[in-house]
Scaffold this active site. Structure first.
Site, PDB file in Angstrom:
ATOM      1  N   ASP A   1       0.921  -1.221   0.036  1.00  0.00           N
ATOM      2  CA  ASP A   1      -0.086  -0.026  -0.004  1.00  0.00           C
ATOM      3  C   ASP A   1       0.776   0.995   0.355  1.00  0.00           C
ATOM      4  O   ASP A   1       2.145   0.834   0.551  1.00  0.00           O
ATOM      5  CB  ASP A   1      -0.888  -0.382   0.883  1.00  0.00           C
TER       6      ASP A   1
ATOM      7  N   LYS B   1      -0.921   2.752   7.374  1.00  0.00           N
ATOM      8  CA  LYS B   1      -1.495   1.745   7.579  1.00  0.00           C
ATOM      9  C   LYS B   1      -0.456   0.189   7.465  1.00  0.00           C
ATOM     10  O   LYS B   1      -0.609  -0.804   7.484  1.00  0.00           O
ATOM     11  CB  LYS B   1      -2.072   1.437   5.844  1.00  0.00           C
TER      12      LYS B   1
ATOM     13  N   THR C   1     -11.083   2.792  -7.548  1.00  0.00           N
ATOM     14  CA  THR C   1     -11.962   3.327  -8.315  1.00  0.00           C
ATOM     15  C   THR C   1     -12.058   4.052  -8.211  1.00  0.00           C
ATOM     16  O   THR C   1     -14.025   4.036  -8.227  1.00  0.00           O
ATOM     17  CB  THR C   1     -12.241   2.385  -9.313  1.00  0.00           C
TER      18      THR C   1
ATOM     19  N   THR D   1     -12.940  -2.822  -9.605  1.00  0.00           N
ATOM     20  CA  THR D   1     -13.410  -3.286 -10.553  1.00  0.00           C
ATOM     21  C   THR D   1     -13.552  -1.570 -10.924  1.00  0.00           C
ATOM     22  O   THR D   1     -13.629  -0.758 -10.701  1.00  0.00           O
ATOM     23  CB  THR D   1     -15.045  -2.619  -9.762  1.00  0.00           C
TER      24      THR D   1
ATOM     25  N   GLU E   1     -14.562  -8.502  -7.710  1.00  0.00           N
ATOM     26  CA  GLU E   1     -14.103  -9.095  -6.815  1.00  0.00           C
ATOM     27  C   GLU E   1     -15.516  -9.047  -6.256  1.00  0.00           C
ATOM     28  O   GLU E   1     -16.467  -7.893  -6.717  1.00  0.00           O
ATOM     29  CB  GLU E   1     -13.249  -8.208  -5.615  1.00  0.00           C
TER      30      GLU E   1
ATOM     31  N   PHE F   1     -32.160  -9.004  -0.376  1.00  0.00           N
ATOM     32  CA  PHE F   1     -31.897  -8.275  -0.595  1.00  0.00           C
ATOM     33  C   PHE F   1     -33.690  -6.953  -1.099  1.00  0.00           C
ATOM     34  O   PHE F   1     -33.953  -6.408  -2.093  1.00  0.00           O
ATOM     35  CB  PHE F   1     -31.079  -7.755  -2.787  1.00  0.00           C
TER      36      PHE F   1
ATOM     37  N   CYS G   1     -19.780   0.544  -3.136  1.00  0.00           N
ATOM     38  CA  CYS G   1     -19.890   0.160  -4.803  1.00  0.00           C
ATOM     39  C   CYS G   1     -20.847   0.386  -5.237  1.00  0.00           C
ATOM     40  O   CYS G   1     -20.564   1.080  -6.309  1.00  0.00           O
ATOM     41  CB  CYS G   1     -19.433  -1.073  -4.386  1.00  0.00           C
TER      42      CYS G   1
ATOM     43  N   LYS H   1     -21.309   4.383  -6.966  1.00  0.00           N
ATOM     44  CA  LYS H   1     -20.118   4.459  -8.040  1.00  0.00           C
ATOM     45  C   LYS H   1     -20.215   3.337  -8.767  1.00  0.00           C
ATOM     46  O   LYS H   1     -20.116   3.677 -10.156  1.00  0.00           O
ATOM     47  CB  LYS H   1     -18.760   4.593  -6.823  1.00  0.00           C
TER      48      LYS H   1
HETATM   49  P1  NAD Z   1      -9.713   0.597  -0.194  1.00  0.00           P
HETATM   50  O1  NAD Z   1     -10.023   2.107  -0.602  1.00  0.00           O
HETATM   51  O2  NAD Z   1     -10.543   0.182   1.188  1.00  0.00           O
HETATM   52  O3  NAD Z   1      -9.324   0.617  -0.880  1.00  0.00           O
HETATM   53  C1  NAD Z   1      -8.060   0.583  -1.697  1.00  0.00           C
HETATM   54  C2  NAD Z   1      -6.498   1.158  -0.897  1.00  0.00           C
HETATM   55  O4  NAD Z   1      -5.215   1.202  -2.273  1.00  0.00           O
HETATM   56  C3  NAD Z   1      -6.394   2.050   0.295  1.00  0.00           C
HETATM   57  O5  NAD Z   1      -5.615   0.851   1.055  1.00  0.00           O
HETATM   58  C4  NAD Z   1      -5.042   2.695  -1.011  1.00  0.00           C
HETATM   59  O6  NAD Z   1      -4.418   3.091  -0.406  1.00  0.00           O
HETATM   60  C5  NAD Z   1      -4.272   1.814  -1.598  1.00  0.00           C
HETATM   61  N1  NAD Z   1      -3.770   2.430  -3.067  1.00  0.00           N
HETATM   62  C6  NAD Z   1      -3.836   3.556  -3.616  1.00  0.00           C
HETATM   63  N2  NAD Z   1      -3.432   4.092  -4.917  1.00  0.00           N
HETATM   64  C7  NAD Z   1      -2.719   2.782  -4.034  1.00  0.00           C
HETATM   65  C8  NAD Z   1      -1.085   2.825  -5.467  1.00  0.00           C
HETATM   66  N3  NAD Z   1      -1.032   3.298  -5.753  1.00  0.00           N
HETATM   67  N4  NAD Z   1      -0.051   1.233  -4.627  1.00  0.00           N
HETATM   68  C9  NAD Z   1      -0.641   1.201  -3.812  1.00  0.00           C
HETATM   69  N5  NAD Z   1      -1.624   0.777  -3.262  1.00  0.00           N
HETATM   70  C10 NAD Z   1      -2.960   1.827  -2.779  1.00  0.00           C
HETATM   71  O7  NAD Z   1     -10.566   0.064  -1.579  1.00  0.00           O
HETATM   72  P2  NAD Z   1     -11.621  -1.312  -1.542  1.00  0.00           P
HETATM   73  O8  NAD Z   1     -13.044  -1.252  -0.678  1.00  0.00           O
HETATM   74  O9  NAD Z   1     -11.170  -2.038  -1.032  1.00  0.00           O
HETATM   75  O10 NAD Z   1     -11.974  -0.554  -2.836  1.00  0.00           O
HETATM   76  C11 NAD Z   1     -10.686  -1.372  -3.494  1.00  0.00           C
HETATM   77  C12 NAD Z   1     -11.805  -1.739  -5.327  1.00  0.00           C
HETATM   78  O11 NAD Z   1     -12.543  -2.867  -5.301  1.00  0.00           O
HETATM   79  C13 NAD Z   1     -12.918  -0.526  -6.081  1.00  0.00           C
HETATM   80  O12 NAD Z   1     -12.028  -0.639  -7.333  1.00  0.00           O
HETATM   81  C14 NAD Z   1     -13.817  -1.237  -5.824  1.00  0.00           C
HETATM   82  O13 NAD Z   1     -14.771  -0.698  -6.563  1.00  0.00           O
HETATM   83  C15 NAD Z   1     -13.629  -2.809  -5.676  1.00  0.00           C
HETATM   84  N6  NAD Z   1     -14.461  -3.813  -4.598  1.00  0.00           N
HETATM   85  C16 NAD Z   1     -14.960  -3.263  -3.156  1.00  0.00           C
HETATM   86  C17 NAD Z   1     -15.010  -3.870  -2.348  1.00  0.00           C
HETATM   87  C18 NAD Z   1     -15.524  -3.510  -1.008  1.00  0.00           C
HETATM   88  O14 NAD Z   1     -16.727  -4.180  -0.115  1.00  0.00           O
HETATM   89  N7  NAD Z   1     -15.209  -2.384  -0.334  1.00  0.00           N
HETATM   90  C19 NAD Z   1     -15.968  -5.041  -3.523  1.00  0.00           C
HETATM   91  C20 NAD Z   1     -15.564  -5.854  -4.070  1.00  0.00           C
HETATM   92  C21 NAD Z   1     -15.638  -4.929  -4.634  1.00  0.00           C
END
Ligand code: NAD
Length: 442
Positions: A30, A35, A86, A121, A149, A250, A261, A264
């Site tokens: 990260d 973190k 994203t 995503t 995911e 749901f 999610c 967006k």
């Molecule tokens: P999040 O914000 O919790 O985690 C993203 C992480 O990426 C952060 O810790 C951030 O610091 C890190 N990051 C950003 N730029 C970086 C870089 N250049 N190098 C290394 N680390 C970097 O987001 P999330 O909820 O884990 O979601 C991540 C993706 O998964 C999104 O596209 C989201 O839509 C998708 N997703 C999320 C969920 C969910 O329930 N949260 C479920 C399915 C899919």
């Protein structure tokens, strides 16, 4: 297998930990140093049930490590997951800045053949952009895979260890075999690994989330109509959900969907369609109806107390966008609390896990307290926004006696209207009749 998980958030941390749990060597990367420092000290930066035990077990076995050094992590790994955020751009499109930044960084770090997997995503066509970004930085061979995911926050470990399905978008049979191998421990109960082309995999994620968002929104709209015609949405929900073609999940009406999610993703899907000269009318309506739904509770409060809430205090139970998470991204609670504050009301709120997030969002604008009874103490009304289990069976007598007025606006239908009336509460819920309270002046 040697795995690098780039982005250690809700998805990356859980997915990386689960891959380590099945015996792989996983390096989570990260950019946020704080973190990584926390994780290296055994502190989990998010709340996700069961995650701490799993992280501890795998770090102590040496299979799971955390670093900010992307270059080293990529060099040490064959499979490199991109699991960064994203977020929505200004125009609703998915902002791919982080994804493409990581793609370039992987390209720069490559010391041989790599498999690069989009887990974030991302809109259809992103894998092509990732391929382009990587190839500008390296001469080494690589493949790009789409592996969206589907985990749910609050049940993320279970979802990752036993997914309903795994979707893999891939165009190289050898990489297909590798990905199937990686996921084989998670699908031993027979759930499918569905292999398809990359674009279809990217599209599957958006279509799934859009359909789920539409299902909730449909029921929210039915609930509004139930209120108008004197029907009880709870009965309607049971009657509708018992049709096996529909199912019970749901169908619970509420205060609108939120989270990191659905909001967006439906915006991004609508934007993708627009950029292809198409309007997704259902999806655009889902967004509009959901915005209206988030205003519903404040509207009901004002219908009862008047538009000016000055001098009134509202207890709030639940701030996270859903139970069993500390995530408040796009939470309906933000809209509701701000609506109360804008009308002059005061808010005393409690959430079992989201207090730190709430402090960041609301600052000094609301009072955050240590338990649910304290939140309701002296309140003119209690607003239930998130259906945490611990709110389901409170001591109603203590609650009623501590409130200024025994009025509850329940955005999640967690109590029975008859019971609440008998307990002396003026109880407003969603899509169900509001009964006059007994033995009370509320
Ligand atoms: P999040 O914000 O919790 O985690 C993203 C992480 O990426 C952060 O810790 C951030 O610091 C890190 N990051 C950003 N730029 C970086 C870089 N250049 N190098 C290394 N680390 C970097 O987001 P999330 O909820 O884990 O979601 C991540 C993706 O998964 C999104 O596209 C989201 O839509 C998708 N997703 C999320 C969920 C969910 O329930 N949260 C479920 C399915 C899919």
């Amino acid at each position: 297998m040697k795995i690098c998980m780039i982005g250690t958030g809700y998805v990356g941390l859980v997915a990386g930990t689960c891959f380590a749990e099945t015996g792989n060597d996983v390096i989570c990367v990260d950019v946020v140093e704080r973190k990584i420092k926390m994780l290296n000290k055994g502190v989990i930066p998010i709340y996700e049930p069961g995650l701490k035990e799993l992280v501890d077990r795998n770090t102590s076995k040496g299979r799971l490590t955390f670093t900010t050094d992307l270059d080293k992590a990529v060099k040490a790994s064959l499979i490199n997951f991109i699991a960064v955020g994203t977020p929505p751009g200004e125009d609703g499109s998915s902002d791919l800045t982080h994804v493409l930044e990581v793609a370039r960084a992987i390209g720069k770090a490559m010391n041989g053949y790599k498999v690069i997997v989009d887990k974030s995503t991302v809109p259809v066509g992103t894998a092509d952009q990732v391929r382009e970004a990587v190839s500008q930085e390296t001469k080494h061979q690589f493949d790009v895979v789409s592996n969206p995911e589907f985990l749910k926050e609050g049940a993320a470990i279970e979802d990752s260890m036993r997914p309903d399905r795994v979707v893999i978008g891939v165009d190289n049979p050898r990489v297909e075999a590798l990905m199937k191998d990686l996921y084989s421990p998670f699908v031993r109960t027979g759930h499918p690994v569905i292999v398809m082309d990359v674009r279809s995999a990217e599209m599957t994620k958006y279509a799934s989330n859009a359909l789920l968002a539409a299902k909730i929104t449909f029921m929210n709209e039915m609930a509004l109509l139930c209120e108008k015609v004197g029907a009880d949405v709870n009965f309607v929900r049971q009657g509708v959900g018992s049709d096996l073609r529909i199912g019970h999940q749901f169908l619970f009406p509420g205060v609108g969907f939120g989270g990191s999610c659905f909001p967006k993703d439906i915006k991004a899907l609508a934007h993708t369609a627009q950029s292809h000269g198409m309007t997704l009318r259902i999806i655009e309506a889902v967004e509009e109806v959901n915005e209206r739904q988030k205003m519903l509770m404040t509207g009901k409060v004002k219908a009862h107390f008047g538009d000016n809430l000055k001098g009134k205090t509202f207890g709030v139970w639940g701030l996270s966008f859903k139970p069993r998470t500390d995530d408040m991204r796009e939470a309906p609670s933000i809209v509701i609390v701000n609506g109360i504050l804008e009308a002059g009301g005061k808010v005393r709120a409690y959430d079992p896990q989201a207090m730190d997030e709430a402090r960041k969002i609301f600052g000094e604008k609301i009072t955050l307290v240590d338990d649910e009874y304290e939140a309701a103490h002296g309140a003119n009304a209690l607003l239930i926004i998130t259906e945490w289990n611990e709110f389901r069976e409170p001591n109603f007598e203590v609650l009623r006696n501590s409130m200024k007025q025994p009025i509850i606006f329940d955005g999640r239908n967690i109590y029975e209207p008859q019971k609440m009336a008998a307990l002396g509460f003026h109880y407003f819920s969603i899509g169900r009749p509001t009964l006059a309270p007994q033995n009370s002046a509320g």
